[in-house]
Design a protein around this motif. Structure first.
Motif, short mmCIF file in Angstrom:
data_model
loop_
_atom_site.label_atom_id
_atom_site.label_comp_id
_atom_site.label_asym_id
_atom_site.label_seq_id
_atom_site.Cartn_x
_atom_site.Cartn_y
_atom_site.Cartn_z
N ASN A 132 111.49 -30.23 8.79
CA ASN A 132 110.54 -30.71 9.81
C ASN A 132 111.21 -30.90 11.16
O ASN A 132 110.55 -30.74 12.20
N LYS A 133 112.50 -31.22 11.16
CA LYS A 133 113.20 -31.44 12.43
C LYS A 133 113.14 -30.20 13.31
O LYS A 133 112.95 -30.30 14.54
N ILE A 134 113.28 -29.04 12.72
CA ILE A 134 113.28 -27.82 13.52
C ILE A 134 111.89 -27.16 13.56
O ILE A 134 111.74 -26.08 14.13
N GLY A 135 110.90 -27.81 12.96
CA GLY A 135 109.54 -27.26 13.00
C GLY A 135 109.33 -26.08 12.09
O GLY A 135 108.42 -25.26 12.33
N TRP A 140 105.96 -21.77 9.28
CA TRP A 140 105.55 -21.09 8.06
C TRP A 140 104.08 -20.67 8.09
O TRP A 140 103.68 -19.80 7.32
N ASP A 141 103.30 -21.28 8.95
CA ASP A 141 101.90 -20.86 9.08
C ASP A 141 101.80 -19.42 9.58
O ASP A 141 100.80 -18.73 9.36
N SER A 142 102.86 -18.98 10.29
CA SER A 142 102.87 -17.63 10.85
C SER A 142 103.80 -16.69 10.12
O SER A 142 103.53 -15.49 10.01
N SER A 143 104.92 -17.22 9.62
CA SER A 143 105.93 -16.36 9.02
C SER A 143 106.88 -17.17 8.16
O SER A 143 107.28 -18.27 8.52
N ASN A 395 114.77 -24.21 17.29
CA ASN A 395 113.41 -24.71 17.17
C ASN A 395 112.57 -23.61 16.52
O ASN A 395 112.12 -22.67 17.18
N ALA A 396 112.38 -23.70 15.21
CA ALA A 396 111.71 -22.64 14.47
C ALA A 396 110.27 -22.44 14.92
O ALA A 396 109.82 -21.30 15.09
#
Length: 611
Positions: A132-135, A140-143, A395-396
């Motif tokens: 969660n820290k890096i989003g 994952w909603d996209s890739s 920041n993923a």
């Protein structure tokens, strides 16, 4: 504590007596860690040098240069990097001093030993705070990395681990030249889990790119003296090359000080030329490693849950990115899980983000992915890039969104190219060093060198330099032109540089009669690159030829699956092959050489295109 290991013949482990590169054929070399650590003194493999030749130089020419030192060269995969084996009594450092500044080489270096960057384990099995820290969960909603293969260059992987087995693809034991990729020390299994443990399977942990495939490449050996895994520059460079040739888009090597190796940098540039990126760890010594920054590698330092630098994390100008590396919950041996610390884990976390970006937009270039990865990072420390966090903490969520929404405007601007050496009208002979400067508004993808209109060599990475064999043309004025290309296919040519070729020509042997001598001797033609095996992406096909008569009179042709693709006159021919546009199967590369008397010779190499 960060250690740099040393090699000694006396402490050679029985299981490590052979280090063979699957990419270039097997050959025995001694590898082991000595009793005393002496960084810079004996922390390298005995009897070995690493040399990258400049494009245009043949294997035969390299062999002639190392023969006085009783050296034998081995080519690594489809790259221009060679391992030179020296006799047991040779002085590696003395021979290096004689070879490292030769104009035919891009570099020559010792094959140093590096250690894995695992820090002390945290006894507390914490939660996956870093996701969660890096989003990552938002990204994952996209890739989640589907369709992308991440090569884990490490100690192997436990193939039966329930959180890894579904994502594994065929790999290779680079160190022992076999198919055994079982984990010899647990490090590789933990690193793989941080990058791409399966997601949504109701088990254990979630890797950052949980839908990506994992290619295990064992490049390490276990040393009982120090109870740790060690690898070499050569095994890691070979692993990166293997990954690039076998379809991986991401390679991760969680070992210390890799950015200091010219061989590793060369392999990383090779992988980038095929659309891939290489991630390495910054190290765990908590010191400024004093390594010069290079865009070929993504060097990752470690951060904590409070976005501060981990106490163990090394730093310096080479650091380009930061990622969580303290208390990372990941996969371990025996199907278990544990919390781990080290830049060994910040590196695969960042690599997983890049895999998600590539999966979202597979057509984006490696340079674009790298640029977006940096531009979307959370800036920590001093404003802009700094020695502790690079461009910031990965920041993923922002990186994947940026890749997904990235639009490339039509690029119609051609690159510029200029030959800086040799100068016009100079007299040259033998192997001629040709240096080219090239620039583009987006980026140069390759530079071709032409001699009298025939492409004789191709360089895919700056600085662009060649070793042109002038014996392949007739004596007299020869026109050299460099052509630079960008990703959009725009081309820009340098101004013509005319040089006077004056090679010594052997006096012809008088014929025993007055009758004209009939030439019945066929030329000799060789495909120097690629070698038989797997290929992917874009690569350079290089052909060289010799003859008993004037080499400049040879007519060379290059065919793929029977279709003529390139031709020219002289002793060398090069062509850029976009193998990724061909069907994934075996393809036949054929080169032919015909002399003035009509004698014809051909040779073939069969390669397998992988996606």
């Amino acid at each position: 504590m960060l250690l740099t290991s040393n090699l000694s013949r006396s402490s050679l482990p029985a299981r490590a007596t052979v280090f063979a590169l699957a990419l270039a054929g097997a050959f025995a070399v001694p590898t082991a860690v000595a009793a005393q650590l002496e960084p810079g003194v004996n922390d390298y493999v005995r009897g070995r040098l690493l040399i990258e030749v400049k494009p245009g130089m043949s294997t035969e020419s390299l062999d002639k240069l190392v023969k006085p030192h009783k050296g034998k060269s081995r080519k690594i995969g489809q790259s221009n990097l060679h391992i030179v084996e020296l006799p047991a009594n040779a002085s590696e450092t003395a021979i290096l001093k004689q070879l490292q500044h030769r104009p035919e080489f891009k570099y020559a270096e010792l094959d140093r030993i590096v250690e894995s960057t695992l820090a002390v384990n945290d006894p507390y099995i914490g939660s996956a705070w870093h996701v969660n820290k890096i989003g990552a969960s938002t990204a994952w909603d996209s890739s989640a990395g589907a369709g992308i293969t991440i090569a884990i260059l490490d100690s192997g992987i436990e193939a039966s681990h329930p959180d890894l087995k579904a994502n594994l693809v065929a790999g290779r034991n680079i160190y022992d030249n076999n198919a055994d990729v079982s984990d010899i020390c647990g490090h590789g299994t933990a690193v793989a889990g941080a990058a791409a443990a399966s997601t949504n399977n109701g088990l254990g942990v979630a890797g950052i790119a949980g839908a990506a495939k994992i290619m295990p490449l064992r490049i390490a050996y276990w040393n009982t003296t120090y109870n740790n895994c060690y690898a070499t520059y050569s095994s890691i460079a070979a692993g990166i090359t293997y990954a690039a040739d076998n379809g991986a888009r991401i390679a991760n090597a969680s070992y210390a000080r890799l950015a200091a190796s010219s061989a590793v940098l060369s392999a990383a540039r090779y992988m980038k030329s095929k659309g891939g990126l290489v991630f390495v760890s910054a190290g765990n010594a908590n010191v400024d490693e004093k390594i010069v920054a290079d865009p070929a590698l993504v060097v990752v330092s470690s951060t904590t849950s409070s976005d501060t630098r981990s106490s163990f994390s090394s730093y310096g100008s080479a650091v380009s990115l930061a990622a969580p590396g303290s208390g990372i919950w990941t996969t371990t041996l025996s199907g278990k899980y544990a919390s781990k610390n080290g830049t060994s884990f910040s590196s695969p976390v960042a690599a997983g983000v890049a895999a998600m970006m590539m999966a979202a937009r597979p057509e984006l270039s490696a340079d674009t992915i790298q640029s977006l990865l940096y531009s979307t990072a959370v800036d920590l420390g001093s404003a802009g890039r700094d020695i502790y966090y690079g461009y910031g903490r990965v920041n993923a969520a922002a990186a994947v969104a940026a890749a997904k929404n990235y639009g490339v405007p039509g690029d119609s601007t051609a690159p510029t190219a200029a030959i800086s050496a040799p100068l016009g009208s100079v007299t040259v002979s033998g192997a001629v060093a040709v240096n080219v400067s090239a620039a583009d508004n987006v980026g140069v993808t390759r530079v071709e060198l032409k001699a009298n209109g025939t492409v004789v060599a191709v360089d895919n990475a700056a600085p662009y330099s060649f070793s042109w064999d002038s014996t392949g043309v007739a004596n007299g004025m020869v026109n050299l032109v460099a052509v630079a290309y960008d990703a959009a296919g725009n081309a820009g040519s340098s101004t013509n540089v005319a040089v006077n070729v004056a090679n010594v020509v052997a006096e012809p042997v008088p014929a025993p009669t007055t009758e004209p001598t009939v030439d019945t001797v066929k030329p000799v033609v060789t495909i120097t690159n690629p070698v038989a095996g797997n290929v992917s992406g874009t690569l350079t096909i290089s052909v060289s030829a010799t003859d008993n008569r004037d080499v400049s009179g040879l007519r060379l042709q290059l065919l793929i699956d029977g279709v003529l693709r390139a031709y020219g006159n002289g002793g060398t021919l090069a062509w850029t092959w976009e193998a990724h546009k061909y069907v994934a199967r075996a393809h036949t590369i054929k080169a032919t050489a015909k002399d003035k008397a009509g004698n014809l010779t051909e040779t073939t190499v069969i390669v397998n295109v992988v996606k």
